[in-house]
Design an enzyme around this catalytic site. Sequence first.
Site, PDB file in Angstrom:
ATOM      1  N   THR A  36       0.767  -1.520   0.073  1.00 38.90           N
ATOM      2  CA  THR A  36      -0.225   0.050  -0.203  1.00 38.90           C
ATOM      3  C   THR A  36       0.648   1.265  -0.253  1.00 38.90           C
ATOM      4  O   THR A  36       2.141   1.046  -0.305  1.00 38.90           O
ATOM      5  CB  THR A  36      -0.854  -0.238   1.076  1.00 38.90           C
ATOM      6  N   THR A  39       3.472   5.076  -4.263  1.00 39.26           N
ATOM      7  CA  THR A  39       4.353   4.389  -4.763  1.00 39.26           C
ATOM      8  C   THR A  39       3.539   3.462  -5.598  1.00 39.26           C
ATOM      9  O   THR A  39       3.149   3.821  -6.963  1.00 39.26           O
ATOM     10  CB  THR A  39       5.542   4.109  -3.848  1.00 39.26           C
ATOM     11  N   HIS A 138      12.476   1.012   5.885  1.00 38.18           N
ATOM     12  CA  HIS A 138      11.804   0.279   5.912  1.00 38.18           C
ATOM     13  C   HIS A 138      11.168  -0.323   4.672  1.00 38.18           C
ATOM     14  O   HIS A 138      10.896  -0.043   3.913  1.00 38.18           O
ATOM     15  CB  HIS A 138      10.460   0.556   7.327  1.00 38.18           C
ATOM     16  N   GLY A 140       7.597  -3.043   3.301  1.00 38.59           N
ATOM     17  CA  GLY A 140       6.235  -3.645   4.770  1.00 38.59           C
ATOM     18  C   GLY A 140       6.667  -2.771   5.873  1.00 38.59           C
ATOM     19  O   GLY A 140       6.756  -1.346   6.058  1.00 38.59           O
ATOM     20  N   GLU A 143      10.644  -1.445  10.898  1.00 38.05           N
ATOM     21  CA  GLU A 143      10.706  -0.651  11.233  1.00 38.05           C
ATOM     22  C   GLU A 143      12.673  -1.112  11.386  1.00 38.05           C
ATOM     23  O   GLU A 143      12.771  -1.692  11.247  1.00 38.05           O
ATOM     24  CB  GLU A 143      10.190   0.048  11.742  1.00 38.05           C
ATOM     25  N   LYS A 202      12.914  10.229  -1.799  1.00 38.94           N
ATOM     26  CA  LYS A 202      13.046   8.552  -1.131  1.00 38.94           C
ATOM     27  C   LYS A 202      14.693   8.264  -1.966  1.00 38.94           C
ATOM     28  O   LYS A 202      15.298   7.471  -2.322  1.00 38.94           O
ATOM     29  CB  LYS A 202      12.541   7.478  -2.363  1.00 38.94           C
TER      30      LYS A 202
HETATM   31  P1  PGA Z   1       4.926   5.566   0.379  1.00 41.84           P
HETATM   32  O1  PGA Z   1       5.224   4.707   1.368  1.00 41.84           O
HETATM   33  O2  PGA Z   1       4.876   4.613  -0.866  1.00 41.84           O
HETATM   34  O3  PGA Z   1       3.437   6.227   1.059  1.00 41.84           O
HETATM   35  O4  PGA Z   1       5.867   6.061  -0.186  1.00 41.84           O
HETATM   36  C1  PGA Z   1       6.147   3.945   1.281  1.00 41.84           C
HETATM   37  C2  PGA Z   1       6.451   2.613   2.199  1.00 41.84           C
HETATM   38  O5  PGA Z   1       5.459   3.191   3.321  1.00 41.84           O
HETATM   39  O6  PGA Z   1       6.600   1.794   1.592  1.00 41.84           O
END
Ligand code: PGA
EC number: 3.5.99.6
Length: 245
Positions: A36, A39, A138, A140, A143, A202
């Site tokens: 989810t 991205t 992270h 999934g 963390e 990113k």
């Molecule tokens: P994002 O989150 O696609 O909303 O940047 C990526 C993720 O946390 O894996």
Amino acid sequence: MQVIVLDNYDAISEQAARLVEKNIQENDQLVLGLATGATPLGLYKNLISGYNARGISYKNVKTINLDEYLGLEKNHPESYHTFMSEKLFQHIDIAMKNTFIPDGNPSSAEEECIRYEEIIDSIGPVNLQILGIGTNGHIGFNEPGTDPNMSTHVVELKTSTREDNAQFFQSLDEVPRHAITIGIQTILKSEQIIILASGKSKAKAVKRLLEQNVNRNFPASFLWKHDHVTLIVDREAYQFVQSIK
Ligand code: PGA
């Protein structure tokens, strides 16, 4: 890790969709691991177009999602159940009984983790896993600091993750503090992995990923332990890698 650098978000979304569709054409019973977040939205839009325009069918495809917030009902607007339904499932011919997402409101979170891992074991392995990457590395909801040997488990979300996701809630306070996520060990059982990264937010994470320093403080680095990973990245997210060349 194969690295594919493309011009922009639309291009990476299209490329990822072509790879997913190729896998479905080769195996109509594909087990697809889904993510989810912002991205994969472009990927899902492309898959919906592929279904409408080219008749790519999901009738026999099974999907396994990476994670779900703990404490949200399935029909909460920000649950990942709602996200998947609205952004993909209701627009294609997938059978809802073939879609799997952890229950975010179970009577026992620990038992839900065991149940979910058993589902993955029984219908898996995941043939193709789609991943995004968090600004903190992270994958999934695994963390920084995560034990790479874990299967599905409960995690406490880092402040950085809750802040990244606060845009989807009324306030930071409303972002859940815990989630259920499949573990790094579970992710690495997938046969093939595609990780997507887009935009300058990113860029640091992509640079760090490509440093190949496998360690717990940067969970995505464990992808170097898998031999069939493709990073599909746009130029903005790749910019710091280019600058060190
Ligand atoms: P994002 O989150 O696609 O909303 O940047 C990526 C993720 O946390 O894996």
